[in-house]
Enzyme design. Structure first.
Site, PDB file in Angstrom:
ATOM      1  N   HIS A   1     -33.812-133.673  28.615  1.00  0.00           N
ATOM      2  CA  HIS A   1     -33.666-135.058  28.187  1.00  0.00           C
ATOM      3  C   HIS A   1     -32.280-135.340  27.606  1.00  0.00           C
ATOM      4  O   HIS A   1     -31.700-134.511  26.877  1.00  0.00           O
ATOM      5  CB  HIS A   1     -34.724-135.398  27.143  1.00  0.00           C
ATOM      6  CG  HIS A   1     -36.125-135.230  27.633  1.00  0.00           C
ATOM      7  ND1 HIS A   1     -36.667-136.001  28.636  1.00  0.00           N
ATOM      8  CD2 HIS A   1     -37.100-134.362  27.267  1.00  0.00           C
ATOM      9  CE1 HIS A   1     -37.916-135.640  28.849  1.00  0.00           C
ATOM     10  NE2 HIS A   1     -38.206-134.645  28.027  1.00  0.00           N
TER      11      HIS A   1
ATOM     12  N   THR B   1     -42.833 -93.383  34.838  1.00  0.00           N
ATOM     13  CA  THR B   1     -41.954 -94.535  35.029  1.00  0.00           C
ATOM     14  C   THR B   1     -40.493 -94.116  35.010  1.00  0.00           C
ATOM     15  O   THR B   1     -39.643 -94.772  35.616  1.00  0.00           O
ATOM     16  CB  THR B   1     -42.205 -95.615  33.964  1.00  0.00           C
ATOM     17  OG1 THR B   1     -41.850 -95.132  32.674  1.00  0.00           O
ATOM     18  CG2 THR B   1     -43.670 -96.039  33.959  1.00  0.00           C
TER      19      THR B   1
ATOM     20  N   LYS C   1     -41.796 -99.412  35.710  1.00  0.00           N
ATOM     21  CA  LYS C   1     -40.566 -99.405  34.930  1.00  0.00           C
ATOM     22  C   LYS C   1     -39.929-100.784  35.021  1.00  0.00           C
ATOM     23  O   LYS C   1     -39.604-101.250  36.115  1.00  0.00           O
ATOM     24  CB  LYS C   1     -39.589 -98.348  35.460  1.00  0.00           C
ATOM     25  CG  LYS C   1     -38.508 -97.967  34.475  1.00  0.00           C
ATOM     26  CD  LYS C   1     -39.101 -97.214  33.284  1.00  0.00           C
ATOM     27  CE  LYS C   1     -38.060 -96.421  32.527  1.00  0.00           C
ATOM     28  NZ  LYS C   1     -38.684 -95.675  31.404  1.00  0.00           N
TER      29      LYS C   1
END
Length: 289
Positions: A240, A57, A12
């Site tokens: 950057h 689950t 899960k």
């Protein structure tokens, strides 16, 4: 040629748990995202659809909530260990349980009032087997920046290289760090805070000639300051910052106005570990994920 089932697991993912501890008028708040994955003798469900070894689950989700009520939550690592050991001990067909937790910070505004903090997300991943448990802690989304004390020059070139060398640049990154503990017992809260402080101190105090050098410095500082940590893996995207050309407006730009780039970006990754046989190999080859 035979076709076989390779490594597999199921579970899960991303069970959201908010736990409130009510101590009179003063409350404590814990906010977690819990993911559970189990692996073991589960071939029958793949080959024939026989689900007799498959714990739903949905049961894993329910276990998260029930454990929070019955046992409390506490530090993420401790909660993950309790969950992982529960599944391995209670299910003979399960060999390994992997529990990953994201912990979100909240800043107290009053006895029962809070403000969500978004400066980083705390992480832990616990891998529990029948006779062992491995704990990995970490953080992500942790943005740090130095406005100077960073250079980049003397790099390799080919015919496609256009990047100019620099002896003064902004160095910024969004730290994703995972560190593996030597054992499954520690003061998890203190260990996390001290490791985080070591990362920050190294970033602040390293004069950088490359982000790779900074990465090694950060990892080294963590291992030097925290003996309970076996190794650390860092992923550092180079955020950057480009100096804006103001000459069309007859303006100079002495390192004051920058464009923060989004993408593409350089990505520097590396593991810093102890040169010590006692550290041993990881029980989970994907511990840093």
């Amino acid at each position: 040629m035979a076709i076989v089932l390779g490594p597999h697991r199921y579970g899960k993912a991303e069970t959201r748990l908010v736990h409130v501890t009510r101590d009179g008028d003063t409350h404590e708040l814990i906010d977690l995202n819990v993911s559970i994955a189990l692996s073991g003798d589960l071939t029958a469900t793949h080959f024939t659809g026989d689900n007799s070894a498959v714990l739903p689950t949905d049961t894993m989700k329910n276990t998260v909530y029930a454990f929070a009520r019955e046992h409390g939550v506490g530090q993420p690592e401790a909660f993950a260990l309790r969950l992982g050991r529960h599944f391995v001990a209670g299910l003979p067909q399960i060999v390994t349980a992997r529990v990953g937790i994201e912990a979100y910070g909240w800043e107290r505004l009053g006895p029962h009032s809070f403000r969500r903090k978004g400066d980083f997300t705390r992480l832990c991943t616990v891998t529990v087997g029948a006779d062992s448990a491995q704990v990995v802690s970490g953080l992500k989304d942790f943005v740090v920046l130095n406005t100077t004390a960073s250079e980049f020059h003397g790099f390799a070139r080919d015919r496609y290289t256009t990047l100019p060398e620099t002896t003064d640049r902004i160095l910024a990154t969004e730290v994703d760090a995972r560190w593996r503990h030597l054992s499954d017992t520690a003061d998890w809260g203190e260990s996390f805070e001290e490791a985080k402080d070591a990362l920050v101190n190294a970033f602040v105090n390293t004069y950088s000639y490359s982000l790779q050098q900074t990465l090694f410095s950060m990892g080294t500082r963590v291992l030097e300051s925290r003996p309970e940590i076996a190794e650390i893996r860092l992923a550092l995207p180079n955020k950057h910052h480009y100096l804006v050309d103001l000459s069309p407006f007859d303006l100079e730009n002495p390192g004051e106005v920058f464009l923060a780039g989004d993408r593409p970006y350089g990505l520097i990754e590396g593991t810093v570990t102890r040169d010590n046989p006692a550290v041993g190999p990881s029980a989970d080859p994907e511990w840093y994920r």
